[in-house]
Design a protein around this motif. Structure first.
Motif, PDB file in Angstrom:
ATOM      1  N   ASN A  99       0.474 -10.527  14.710  1.00 12.52           N
ATOM      2  CA  ASN A  99       0.058  -9.174  14.821  1.00 12.52           C
ATOM      3  C   ASN A  99       0.250  -8.528  13.445  1.00 12.52           C
ATOM      4  N   LYS A 100       0.322  -9.273  12.438  1.00 13.73           N
ATOM      5  CA  LYS A 100       0.313  -8.423  11.070  1.00 13.73           C
ATOM      6  C   LYS A 100      -0.850  -9.163  10.040  1.00 13.73           C
ATOM      7  N   HIS A 101      -1.803  -9.848  10.791  1.00 16.95           N
ATOM      8  CA  HIS A 101      -2.636 -10.192  10.004  1.00 16.95           C
ATOM      9  C   HIS A 101      -3.664  -8.946   9.108  1.00 16.95           C
ATOM     10  N   SER A 102      -4.299  -9.473   8.152  1.00 21.17           N
ATOM     11  CA  SER A 102      -4.989  -8.541   7.175  1.00 21.17           C
ATOM     12  C   SER A 102      -5.877  -7.411   7.790  1.00 21.17           C
ATOM     13  N   GLU A 103      -6.674  -8.280   8.789  1.00 21.92           N
ATOM     14  CA  GLU A 103      -7.759  -7.363   9.231  1.00 21.92           C
ATOM     15  C   GLU A 103      -6.919  -6.301  10.164  1.00 21.92           C
ATOM     16  N   LYS A 104      -5.898  -6.792  10.923  1.00 23.31           N
ATOM     17  CA  LYS A 104      -5.265  -5.595  11.975  1.00 23.31           C
ATOM     18  C   LYS A 104      -4.850  -4.493  11.078  1.00 23.31           C
ATOM     19  N   LEU A 105      -4.172  -4.723   9.968  1.00 28.01           N
ATOM     20  CA  LEU A 105      -3.800  -3.737   8.997  1.00 28.01           C
ATOM     21  C   LEU A 105      -4.753  -3.013   8.333  1.00 28.01           C
ATOM     22  N   ALA A 106      -5.946  -3.666   8.072  1.00 28.41           N
ATOM     23  CA  ALA A 106      -7.316  -2.779   7.735  1.00 28.41           C
ATOM     24  C   ALA A 106      -7.841  -1.869   8.583  1.00 28.41           C
ATOM     25  N   ILE A 107      -7.897  -2.285   9.991  1.00 30.88           N
ATOM     26  CA  ILE A 107      -8.291  -1.261  10.938  1.00 30.88           C
ATOM     27  C   ILE A 107      -7.366  -0.123  11.194  1.00 30.88           C
ATOM     28  N   ALA A 108      -5.885  -0.392  11.191  1.00 35.06           N
ATOM     29  CA  ALA A 108      -5.140   0.591  11.348  1.00 35.06           C
ATOM     30  C   ALA A 108      -5.534   1.708  10.126  1.00 35.06           C
ATOM     31  N   PHE A 109      -5.530   1.128   9.033  1.00 34.36           N
ATOM     32  CA  PHE A 109      -5.745   2.069   7.942  1.00 34.36           C
ATOM     33  C   PHE A 109      -6.938   2.823   8.071  1.00 34.36           C
ATOM     34  N   GLY A 110      -7.942   2.191   8.562  1.00 32.52           N
ATOM     35  CA  GLY A 110      -9.284   2.790   8.747  1.00 32.52           C
ATOM     36  C   GLY A 110      -9.255   3.946   9.828  1.00 32.52           C
ATOM     37  N   LEU A 111      -8.282   3.707  10.881  1.00 35.05           N
ATOM     38  CA  LEU A 111      -8.247   4.702  11.953  1.00 35.05           C
ATOM     39  C   LEU A 111      -7.449   5.866  11.203  1.00 35.05           C
ATOM     40  N   LEU A 112      -6.576   5.758  10.390  1.00 34.01           N
ATOM     41  CA  LEU A 112      -5.974   6.716   9.802  1.00 34.01           C
ATOM     42  C   LEU A 112      -6.738   7.638   9.005  1.00 34.01           C
ATOM     43  N   VAL A 113      -7.612   6.944   8.101  1.00 30.55           N
ATOM     44  CA  VAL A 113      -8.239   7.973   7.278  1.00 30.55           C
ATOM     45  C   VAL A 113      -9.752   8.253   7.402  1.00 30.55           C
ATOM     46  N   LYS A 114     -10.197   7.404   8.646  1.00 27.36           N
ATOM     47  CA  LYS A 114     -11.749   7.923   8.662  1.00 27.36           C
ATOM     48  C   LYS A 114     -11.864   8.789   9.701  1.00 27.36           C
ATOM     49  N   HIS A 119       1.025  -1.412  -0.106  1.00 25.64           N
ATOM     50  CA  HIS A 119      -0.031   0.036   0.105  1.00 25.64           C
ATOM     51  C   HIS A 119       0.883   1.159  -0.001  1.00 25.64           C
ATOM     52  N   PRO A 120       0.513   2.438  -0.911  1.00 26.35           N
ATOM     53  CA  PRO A 120       1.137   3.509  -0.745  1.00 26.35           C
ATOM     54  C   PRO A 120       1.730   4.213   0.647  1.00 26.35           C
ATOM     55  N   GLU A 121       0.483   3.845   1.391  1.00 25.83           N
ATOM     56  CA  GLU A 121       0.695   4.530   3.025  1.00 25.83           C
ATOM     57  C   GLU A 121       1.077   3.363   3.890  1.00 25.83           C
ATOM     58  N   SER A 122       1.907   2.375   3.330  1.00 20.12           N
ATOM     59  CA  SER A 122       2.359   1.154   4.203  1.00 20.12           C
ATOM     60  C   SER A 122       3.006   1.466   5.366  1.00 20.12           C
ATOM     61  N   GLU A 123       3.879   2.398   5.402  1.00 20.46           N
ATOM     62  CA  GLU A 123       4.846   2.797   6.613  1.00 20.46           C
ATOM     63  C   GLU A 123       3.587   3.409   7.642  1.00 20.46           C
ATOM     64  N   LYS A 124       2.962   4.173   7.465  1.00 22.00           N
ATOM     65  CA  LYS A 124       2.070   4.803   8.279  1.00 22.00           C
ATOM     66  C   LYS A 124       1.072   3.975   8.874  1.00 22.00           C
ATOM     67  N   ILE A 125       0.597   2.998   8.094  1.00 17.31           N
ATOM     68  CA  ILE A 125      -0.336   1.929   8.569  1.00 17.31           C
ATOM     69  C   ILE A 125       0.334   1.045   9.429  1.00 17.31           C
ATOM     70  N   HIS A 126       1.720   0.530   9.159  1.00 15.32           N
ATOM     71  CA  HIS A 126       2.173  -0.419  10.220  1.00 15.32           C
ATOM     72  C   HIS A 126       2.756   0.440  11.691  1.00 15.32           C
ATOM     73  N   ALA A 127       3.256   1.587  11.469  1.00 17.76           N
ATOM     74  CA  ALA A 127       3.433   2.472  12.718  1.00 17.76           C
ATOM     75  C   ALA A 127       2.101   2.366  13.348  1.00 17.76           C
ATOM     76  N   ARG A 128       1.070   2.871  12.846  1.00 16.80           N
ATOM     77  CA  ARG A 128      -0.238   3.177  13.660  1.00 16.80           C
ATOM     78  C   ARG A 128      -0.409   1.697  14.222  1.00 16.80           C
ATOM     79  N   LEU A 129      -0.436   0.519  13.595  1.00 19.76           N
ATOM     80  CA  LEU A 129      -0.646  -0.798  14.297  1.00 19.76           C
ATOM     81  C   LEU A 129       0.004  -1.106  15.358  1.00 19.76           C
TER      82      LEU A 129
END
Length: 635
Positions: free
Chosen positions: A565-580, A522-532
């Motif tokens: 800790n890197k399952h797809s659901e967790k990454l999707a939730i972290a992304f959601g918290l960043l953008v929603k 994902h283009p925002e991969s670093e931010k997503i992993h850091a948020r998670l």
């Protein structure tokens, strides 16, 4: 000039038609007289008989004017017209009539009649050949179509026209004959027919149905004039090929191009929204429905109910249903299915009772949803009740699906022995779904012995389903029986079976974002992993402990934690918290069942972030809020 049927000694099929008894023409004449009164050369023959025969049709009527004015509703009706045409002596001069009869015989399923008549038409023009190609295409007979094309070229030297190409390409699509379709494409390019929009639309459809979506896209992009049919075809082939995100992107492009969607567009897109839980897009389509005047269309409203239900919009699909003036059985069933999938068992039962009160008769599909709702909600008593009344009160005999729901209900409740007894007492042979429900219950309650026995049955009855191997392997891994788990996975490998990779989807910014385990694309991969990582650290502080037993590899605990800790659901939730935006719900779709660790983590995340998180896995919805899940940890 040919004046009679006797001039056609080779017309043996026509002769057989003539020998048949006269059939009552009362059904034909009223419409014929009203619409063609001016064609009579004199007053219709007087008769006191209530029966009519082919002789009563005036000989001065041109055959080409007769067929459009009447609509034969059976083979016998078609034969009456056919026999009159032969008796009129005008058969040879009007190929148009023969073409119409060929199509009509084929429409009623008498391909033998259509073929015989086609072969006996003395002067076949391009329309005649195209009629036969259309007949074979509608029946999916590509081999016969190609034979007709060969005969056109070799016997009479006819070339193809636009109608020929548009008629044969659907047969290539139905047979997924990409090579034949590419040959037709080459001919279209060579003869200049690729400038015809209808031909290009048919080519796009053919490539899409044959799995060559890239080729379809190239043709579509090169079109100077894209019609609504062009857009609909592209949307449909993307959705049917599994590229649901692409279908939704095309819909957004349609709107930007000011193309107004029609009923086909809407139905296809709503299915795509349902598949990906794209509620925002469903709302945009809902707006199109209102603006286009489709809001009274029960089929579209039902599709909208399903889309909202599968997108987590409980209030929205409830409102759409109640706006219907006269919901039919399918709409009521969609409501039942929606509440059942969300695990709202009591609401499902309420809807069922309302439906019965309205006078609608429940069928086997209705009871499947009611029993499924009871299963997801742990309503054992209610489930048993409806399983009994479906046959005793409503006369619906239990099918395999109903037994599967009951086994699932009993098994999830820990009543494994009772579930096994139910299977053994079934009057019909249990299928893989029934045994699979019991195997899933064995996994939930860690009953390895029974699970092993059930899995062996499944390996014999359905040896190519990887899910059964994975469940048993997971049970062994969770119990620390690594050797047994490795043996099952080796068996999978020997049989060429692979586990479907888990992936999660979340809609944002008119786009559906996809994540897999430890995704870095994902283009925002670093931010997503850091948020998670930040989120997991907060969770640990308030007592969250990763459930590493769900890591099915024999590795160190630290490695297990890193993996889980890197399952797809967790990454999707972290992304959601960043953008929603603050307080906005997060809706995620998972293609597989959510694992126990992700389920626990989602509860903690909803508490820490004070956010509603909705996850739709392959079986049901989970609504997380304030550290709790709507499933009550019962899934």
């Amino acid at each position: 000039m040919i004046t009679g049927a006797s001039s056609f000694p080779s017309f043996c099929f026509g002769s057989r038609i003539l020998k048949q008894k006269h059939v009552d023409l009362k059904f034909l004449l009223p419409n014929f007289i009203i619409t063609r009164r001016s064609l009579w050369s004199s007053s219709p023959p007087a008769t006191s008989s209530p029966r009519f025969s082919a002789e009563l049709i005036p000989t001065s009527v041109a055959p080409r004017s007769l067929l459009p004015s009447v609509s034969p509703s059976s083979i016998s009706h078609c034969q009456i017209i056919h026999s009159w045409i032969i008796k009129s002596g005008k058969y040879g001069g009007f190929g148009f009539v023969g073409d119409r009869l060929v199509a009509t015989y084929a429409k009623f399923g008498r391909l033998d009649y259509a073929l015989n008549l086609f072969e006996e038409i003395p002067h076949k023009d391009l329309v005649s050949w195209n009629s036969m190609i259309s007949v074979f295409s509608q029946r999916g007979s590509l081999r016969d179509n190609l034979n007709i094309l060969r005969r056109m070229r070799s016997e009479v030297g006819l070339g193809f026209n636009e109608v020929t190409l548009v008629s044969i390409l659907p047969a290539c699509a139905a047979a997924q004959a990409l090579d034949a379709g590419e040959c037709i494409h080459g001919y279209a390019v060579k003869t200049g027919f690729c400038i015809e929009t209808k031909v290009v639309n048919s080519l796009i459809n053919m490539y899409g149905k044959c799995g060559s979506v890239d080729a379809a896209c190239r043709l579509f992009q090169a079109m100077p004039l894209k019609t609504l049919v062009s857009w609909n075809t592209m949307v449909m082939i993307h959705a049917q090929s599994g590229f649901v995100e692409g279908a939704i992107d095309l819909f957004n492009s349609m709107r930007r191009a000011s193309i107004k969607p029609d009923r086909v567009t809407i139905m296809t897109l709503l299915q795509s929204c349902a598949d990906l839980a794209a509620e925002r897009t469903a709302k945009a389509i809902h707006g199109c429905i209102m603006n286009s005047g489709f809001n009274s269309d029960v089929a579209i409203a039902t599709a909208l109910i399903i889309a909202y239900a599968k997108s987590g919009g409980l209030d929205a699909f409830h409102d759409v249903f109640h706006e219907l003036k006269n919901p039919d059985m399918i709409a009521w069933t969609a409501m039942l299915a929606g509440y059942a999938t969300h695990g709202h068992g009591k609401e499902t039962i309420t809807i069922f009772n309302l439906m019965v009160k309205e006078g609608l008769e429940p069928d086997h599909v209705t009871f499947t949803h009611v029993l499924s709702a009871c299963s997801h909600s742990g309503l054992v008593v209610e489930g048993k009740k409806y399983f009994e009344v479906m046959s005793n009160v409503y006369g619906v005999e239990p099918r395999v699906d109903h037994y599967s729901c009951m086994v699932d209900l009993l098994g999830r409740s820990g009543l494994l022995e009772e579930a096994l007894e139910l299977i053994q007492s079934m009057p019909i042979k249990p299928n893989a779904a029934v045994w699979g429900a019991l195997l899933g219950a064995c996994r939930i309650h860690n009953n390895i012995e029974l699970g092993k026995e059930v899995a062996e049955r499944l390996f014999e009855s359905d040896p190519l389903d990887p899910r059964n191997y994975i469940i048993l392997s997971n049970m062994y891994s969770a119990a620390g029986l690594w050797a047994d788990a490795s043996r099952i996975r080796a068996l999978m490998k020997d049989r060429g079976l692979k586990k479907s990779p888990g992936c999660s989807f979340i809609e944002h910014g008119n786009k559906v974002h996809r994540f897999v385990v430890d995704d870095r694309s994902h283009p925002e991969s670093e931010k997503i992993h850091a948020r998670l990582e930040e989120l997991i650290e907060k969770m640990r502080r308030i007592g969250f402990v990763p459930k590493t037993e769900f890591v099915l590899h024999n590795v160190d605990e630290e490695v297990k934690e890193g993996m889980i800790n890197k399952h797809s659901e967790k990454l999707a939730i972290a992304f959601g918290l960043l953008v929603k935006g603050e307080g906005m719900p997060i809706m995620i779709t998972k293609n597989l069942r959510i694992c126990g660790d992700c389920h626990s983590a989602a509860k903690f995340m909803s508490l820490i972030e004070n956010r509603i998180i909705v996850i739709r896995d392959s079986k049901r919805f989970h609504h997380f809020a304030n550290g709790l899940c709507s499933c009550g940890d019962y899934w």
